[in-house]
Design a protein around this motif. Sequence first.
Motif, PDB file in Angstrom:
ATOM      1  N   PHE A 104      48.552  45.349  46.775  1.00 24.83           N
ATOM      2  CA  PHE A 104      49.204  45.054  48.050  1.00 24.83           C
ATOM      3  C   PHE A 104      50.541  45.794  48.168  1.00 24.83           C
ATOM      4  N   MET A 113      53.091  38.637  52.332  1.00 26.06           N
ATOM      5  CA  MET A 113      51.802  39.074  52.854  1.00 26.06           C
ATOM      6  C   MET A 113      51.602  38.610  54.299  1.00 26.06           C
ATOM      7  N   ASN A 117      45.338  41.049  49.984  1.00 21.14           N
ATOM      8  CA  ASN A 117      45.941  39.804  50.478  1.00 21.14           C
ATOM      9  C   ASN A 117      44.938  38.662  50.400  1.00 21.14           C
TER      10      ASN A 117
END
Length: 364
Positions: free
Chosen positions: A78, A15, A105
């Motif tokens: 995500f 991320m 995230n």
Amino acid sequence: MPFSVYFLALAVFGMGTSEFMLAGLVPGIAAALDVSLAQAGYLTSAFAVGMVAGAPLMAALARSWRRRTALLCFLAVFVATHVVGGLTTSFGVLLGTRLLAAVANAGFLAVALTAATELVPPDRKGRALAVLLGGTTVACVVGIPGGALLGWRAAFWVVAVVCLPAFAGVWRIADTAPGAAPSDLRAELAELRPLAGVLVLGALINAATFGVFTYLAPVAAGVAPVPVVLLAFGTGCFAGVTAAGRLADRWPGRVVTIGGALLLVGWVVLALVADVPAALIGLAFTQGGLSFLVGGTVITRILHRATGAPTMAGSYATAALNVGATAGPVLAGALLGAGRTAPIWTAAALVTLALTLHAFRRRT
């Protein structure tokens, strides 16, 4: 350290890479989707907004979920946004995926901060957080050059693939750290009110860190190889967050006081010797280390002291750090016209403000 913590760190690494890699992808995206550089830059703004707003909103939404359910949902969203982003030919769709990816995230990190500390004894919370945040520091090192090397579509796909093994680690959390029945949200927010000063402290330290990191390339240009300086800073960040894991549980006050003072001195010295190649590289390493040593310790203090706000403490820590990561570069960029070392002087001013706040809080 439980193995699941390392899988959480892997997801945080993926991320973080997604966030940092945009700095090197904007020109390629602008050319491929036929938009201006300024428009392509909105992708960074969208991610920043999603991170700041998403942490408390998603944590509040997921309060009644088990830890595993929340983490798996955020991780799935995500990954899906990166698959769509890697395929789309529409800038509007890509912009939407960046906003949604940032919200996912933020939600994942907010829950992961709490989940990681629940997997270890109280006296090892700092180490668990150091492992988790280590994913972010490694992303600092590889995000920008990695994204530029791969190209933007490939970079999106690589981020999605990197996050896939984390599903296995999150699944293992289910039996050891399920979410408890949610406490009253108003009671949790009341628990966090006395920590407002610590949250501001974290935001100021992070603003200084990312204000310099964002403009480290123009600071280093013509003095030392930019990749070497960035690598030194990122490596220092990793060393700093690792040290925070060892020190934050034992001497948090001393780390913030002494480490913060050294951080301030380091920014001033760096601003004065930024034209000396060896000094620039060496101080990039030490300042990265001190920044994450102090910043990581502040996060640990928030989670240690917010035991009555198990679902919201991580979210507000996440939001505070991202307010700093957003505001720091904006402030440093606005002052860049004053000279290439302006971001460093800005960082020194922010750390001065943070230390003043810290001293005031210790007296009251």
